[in-house]
Design an enzyme around this catalytic site. Structure first.
Site, mmCIF file in Angstrom:
data_model
loop_
_atom_site.group_PDB
_atom_site.id
_atom_site.type_symbol
_atom_site.label_atom_id
_atom_site.label_comp_id
_atom_site.label_asym_id
_atom_site.label_seq_id
_atom_site.Cartn_x
_atom_site.Cartn_y
_atom_site.Cartn_z
ATOM 1 N NE ARG A 182 41.243 71.516 36.738
ATOM 2 C CZ ARG A 182 41.110 71.278 35.437
ATOM 3 N NH1 ARG A 182 40.969 70.057 35.013
ATOM 4 N NH2 ARG A 182 41.117 72.267 34.565
ATOM 5 C CG ASP B 11 40.553 64.726 31.282
ATOM 6 O OD1 ASP B 11 40.643 64.570 30.029
ATOM 7 O OD2 ASP B 11 40.359 65.836 31.803
ATOM 8 C CG ASP C 34 33.514 65.556 24.552
ATOM 9 O OD1 ASP C 34 32.535 64.830 24.663
ATOM 10 O OD2 ASP C 34 33.414 66.793 24.396
ATOM 11 C CE LYS D 90 45.517 74.360 35.195
ATOM 12 N NZ LYS D 90 44.620 75.497 35.513
ATOM 13 N N GLY D 91 43.523 67.918 33.718
ATOM 14 C CA GLY D 91 42.511 66.922 34.059
ATOM 15 C C GLY D 91 43.031 65.514 34.280
ATOM 16 C CE LYS E 208 31.275 63.460 28.241
ATOM 17 N NZ LYS E 208 30.993 64.910 28.145
ATOM 18 C CG ASP F 199 37.728 71.949 34.468
ATOM 19 O OD1 ASP F 199 37.981 71.137 33.561
ATOM 20 O OD2 ASP F 199 37.597 73.171 34.262
HETATM 21 P P1 IMP Z 1 37.976 66.543 23.032
HETATM 22 O O1 IMP Z 1 39.135 67.176 22.348
HETATM 23 O O2 IMP Z 1 36.676 67.079 22.548
HETATM 24 O O3 IMP Z 1 38.029 65.038 23.010
HETATM 25 O O4 IMP Z 1 37.983 67.055 24.512
HETATM 26 C C1 IMP Z 1 38.755 66.486 25.508
HETATM 27 C C2 IMP Z 1 38.830 67.422 26.677
HETATM 28 O O5 IMP Z 1 37.586 68.092 26.878
HETATM 29 C C3 IMP Z 1 39.096 66.662 27.958
HETATM 30 O O6 IMP Z 1 40.463 66.527 28.202
HETATM 31 C C4 IMP Z 1 38.414 67.539 28.990
HETATM 32 O O7 IMP Z 1 39.296 68.536 29.431
HETATM 33 C C5 IMP Z 1 37.272 68.187 28.240
HETATM 34 N N1 IMP Z 1 35.995 67.498 28.496
HETATM 35 C C6 IMP Z 1 35.293 66.751 27.630
HETATM 36 N N2 IMP Z 1 34.161 66.280 28.196
HETATM 37 C C7 IMP Z 1 34.177 66.732 29.463
HETATM 38 C C8 IMP Z 1 33.286 66.552 30.583
HETATM 39 O O8 IMP Z 1 32.249 65.870 30.548
HETATM 40 N N3 IMP Z 1 33.655 67.173 31.736
HETATM 41 C C9 IMP Z 1 34.774 67.918 31.854
HETATM 42 N N4 IMP Z 1 35.643 68.097 30.833
HETATM 43 C C10 IMP Z 1 35.338 67.503 29.647
#
Ligand code: IMP
Length: 179
Positions: free
Chosen positions: A165, A100, A103, A44-45, A131, A159
């Site tokens: 959100r 959004d 990470d 949803k982000g 990040k 969130d």
């Molecule tokens: P990844 O697969 O580790 O890149 O994670 C991506 C998802 O993790 C994003 O779409 C967010 O939903 C969540 N996420 C990563 N970092 C944050 C944060 O600092 N705040 C909130 N959600 C995060």
């Protein structure tokens, strides 16, 4: 400011301005496309970012949404589950995946591979936030709104346990929220 927010990292004005710039960049890069590009937002982000960004793109676009789960609380977890797939076929289509935040990179890497396996013509990634210091998968977004430090952020779609959100900016929560 919301009482649980310690500091604002990216203001609403900065986000709007950056979306205008990113919209122009996308217009320029896809202006010779014969078919509309498909913006795919991850629920949803990415909803507020998608809404802000799509208004700033003037070439023809279509939109769709996917829902994948990979995240629980503040730590990324294992495999990605598809809760909602695209409504139609993406064969031969140029896609921009709207996220959004990148990470670890696992989510966009997996979704991008999936779309390419379904014979999308191309898949680029646009992320409001990046990040890079948290990356575990070798992938980067093609368009980034803002690069941030390794800090957990909320707002503008992001969130903490489904809350915050709706904040119109990206901010950092006070420590007491995690207790
Ligand atoms: P990844 O697969 O580790 O890149 O994670 C991506 C998802 O993790 C994003 O779409 C967010 O939903 C969540 N996420 C990563 N970092 C944050 C944060 O600092 N705040 C909130 N959600 C995060």
């Amino acid at each position: 400011m919301h009482p649980m927010i310690k500091k604002v990292l990216v203001s609403e004005e900065q986000i709007v301005q950056r979306c205008k710039e990113l919209g122009k960049q996308i217009d320029e890069e896809y202006k010779d496309n014969e078919c509309p590009i498909l913006l795919v937002a991850l629920l949803k982000g990415s909803v507020p970012f998608m809404a802000e960004l799509m208004k700033r793109i003037t070439i023809d676009v279509q939109i769709d949404f996917m829902d994948v789960s990979s995240y629980d609380g503040t730590e990324s977890i294992g495999d990605i589950k598809i809760n909602k797939d695209l409504d139609g076929s993406c064969k031969g289509i140029d896609i921009i995946l709207v996220e959004d935040i990148v990470d670890t990179g696992r989510t966009i890497h997996t979704v991008k591979e999936m779309l390419l396996n379904k014979k999308a013509n191309s898949v680029k990634i646009i992320a409001l936030l990046d990040k890079p210091s948290r990356r575990v998968v070798d992938i980067s977004a093609d368009y980034v709104g803002f690069e941030i430090e390794n800090e957990f952020v909320v707002g503008f779609g992001l969130d903490y346990d489904q809350n915050y959100r709706n904040l119109p900016y990206v901010g950092v929560l006070k420590e007491e929220c995690y207790k």
